[in-house]
Design a protein around this motif. Structure first.
Motif, PDB file in Angstrom:
ATOM      1  N   ALA A  25      85.023  25.604   8.064  1.00  0.00           N
ATOM      2  CA  ALA A  25      84.336  26.788   7.525  1.00  0.00           C
ATOM      3  C   ALA A  25      83.741  26.500   6.145  1.00  0.00           C
ATOM      4  O   ALA A  25      82.616  26.932   5.849  1.00  0.00           O
ATOM      5  N   ASN A  26      84.459  25.755   5.300  1.00  0.00           N
ATOM      6  CA  ASN A  26      83.952  25.438   3.962  1.00  0.00           C
ATOM      7  C   ASN A  26      82.847  24.391   4.006  1.00  0.00           C
ATOM      8  O   ASN A  26      81.917  24.438   3.198  1.00  0.00           O
ATOM      9  N   ALA A  52      77.448  26.898  13.819  1.00  0.00           N
ATOM     10  CA  ALA A  52      76.634  26.974  12.606  1.00  0.00           C
ATOM     11  C   ALA A  52      75.441  26.018  12.664  1.00  0.00           C
ATOM     12  O   ALA A  52      74.465  26.189  11.933  1.00  0.00           O
ATOM     13  N   LEU A  65      75.095  24.833   4.362  1.00  0.00           N
ATOM     14  CA  LEU A  65      74.102  25.911   4.431  1.00  0.00           C
ATOM     15  C   LEU A  65      73.596  26.322   3.045  1.00  0.00           C
ATOM     16  O   LEU A  65      72.457  26.750   2.905  1.00  0.00           O
ATOM     17  N   LYS A  66      74.443  26.149   2.008  1.00  0.00           N
ATOM     18  CA  LYS A  66      74.006  26.416   0.627  1.00  0.00           C
ATOM     19  C   LYS A  66      73.251  25.220   0.043  1.00  0.00           C
ATOM     20  O   LYS A  66      72.812  25.275  -1.093  1.00  0.00           O
ATOM     21  N   ASP A  78      74.525  22.405  -0.802  1.00  0.00           N
ATOM     22  CA  ASP A  78      75.329  21.649  -1.762  1.00  0.00           C
ATOM     23  C   ASP A  78      75.491  20.207  -1.299  1.00  0.00           C
ATOM     24  O   ASP A  78      75.815  19.335  -2.109  1.00  0.00           O
ATOM     25  N   ALA A 126      85.068  27.933  12.906  1.00  0.00           N
ATOM     26  CA  ALA A 126      83.908  28.750  13.281  1.00  0.00           C
ATOM     27  C   ALA A 126      83.724  28.650  14.787  1.00  0.00           C
ATOM     28  O   ALA A 126      83.897  29.616  15.515  1.00  0.00           O
ATOM     29  N   ASN A 136      80.720  24.078   6.456  1.00  0.00           N
ATOM     30  CA  ASN A 136      79.544  24.846   6.894  1.00  0.00           C
ATOM     31  C   ASN A 136      78.871  25.526   5.706  1.00  0.00           C
ATOM     32  O   ASN A 136      77.646  25.462   5.553  1.00  0.00           O
ATOM     33  N   LYS A 137      79.669  26.197   4.880  1.00  0.00           N
ATOM     34  CA  LYS A 137      79.118  26.916   3.717  1.00  0.00           C
ATOM     35  C   LYS A 137      78.406  25.957   2.770  1.00  0.00           C
ATOM     36  O   LYS A 137      77.308  26.248   2.292  1.00  0.00           O
ATOM     37  N   ALA A 138      79.041  24.833   2.465  1.00  0.00           N
ATOM     38  CA  ALA A 138      78.442  23.866   1.533  1.00  0.00           C
ATOM     39  C   ALA A 138      77.116  23.340   2.082  1.00  0.00           C
ATOM     40  O   ALA A 138      76.143  23.197   1.341  1.00  0.00           O
TER      41      ALA A 138
END
Length: 186
Positions: A9-10, A29, A16-17, A19, A64, A12-14
């Motif tokens: 999950a983290n 995702a 998509l942002k 980073d 996810a 994916n966030k990194a």
């Protein structure tokens, strides 16, 4: 390249942002992302993505694709992934292996993650070619460290890794497409 490790999950966030420029991100995702033909794929069982039957449904906050897969397969209970699932698998028998159930229902592998990128496709295609060219081996000292860190025996780690495939072949692509179609219905 820098190496970062975190729960799906983290990661994916990194990604998509933006980073990070490239990462293995959860297949759910990755649907609209650029990717190469490398993934984390289970042909049949996987041991590290389970549903433990219980009175209430509980998603795994670290996951996810696995949470969506449990819903697609209409499985009730607690979703657990990763080391905690592998520990559970080694000590218990009251679980549903989601990859195994997917394989039985569809006769297709399940793609848990894809290597996605934002730019520099040529670099990642080269990584794909080099990676798929040779059999992957884990140095003994890394295996030993992983066993100590996770409290999972080295042979169990090696047996688990035999269940994972990395090449996104045509059969895996069909499995991924089927998953996306089923997830849309939720």
């Amino acid at each position: 390249m820098q190496y970062k490790k975190d729960v799906p999950a983290n990661i994916n966030k990194a990604f998509l942002k933006r980073d990070v420029n490239a990462a293995f991100i959860s297949s759910i995702a990755a649907k609209k992302q650029k990717h190469i033909n490398l993934g984390i794929i289970a042909k049949k069982e996987v041991w590290s993505v389970l549903v433990v039957p219980s009175q209430e449904d509980k998603s795994d906050k670290e996951s996810a694709s696995s949470n969506v897969l449990a819903k697609v397969l209409k499985q009730k209970g607690e979703v657990i992934i990763g080391d905690k699932a592998l520990h559970y698998w080694l000590r218990n028998s009251d679980y549903i292996d989601l990859a195994e159930l997917w394989s039985k229902k569809t006769q297709l592998p399940f793609v848990f993650a894809l290597l996605c990128y934002h730019n520099n496709k040529r670099r990642y295609k080269k990584i794909e070619r080099e990676f798929l060219k040779k059999k992957q081996k884990i140095p003994a000292y890394i295996l030993r460290q992983a066993a100590q860190k996770t409290a999972i025996k080295e042979r169990d780690i090696l047996n688990y890794l035999q269940l994972i495939s990395y090449k996104l072949d045509n059969k895996a692509k069909r499995g991924l497409k089927k998953f996306y179609n089923e997830a849309k219905k939720l």
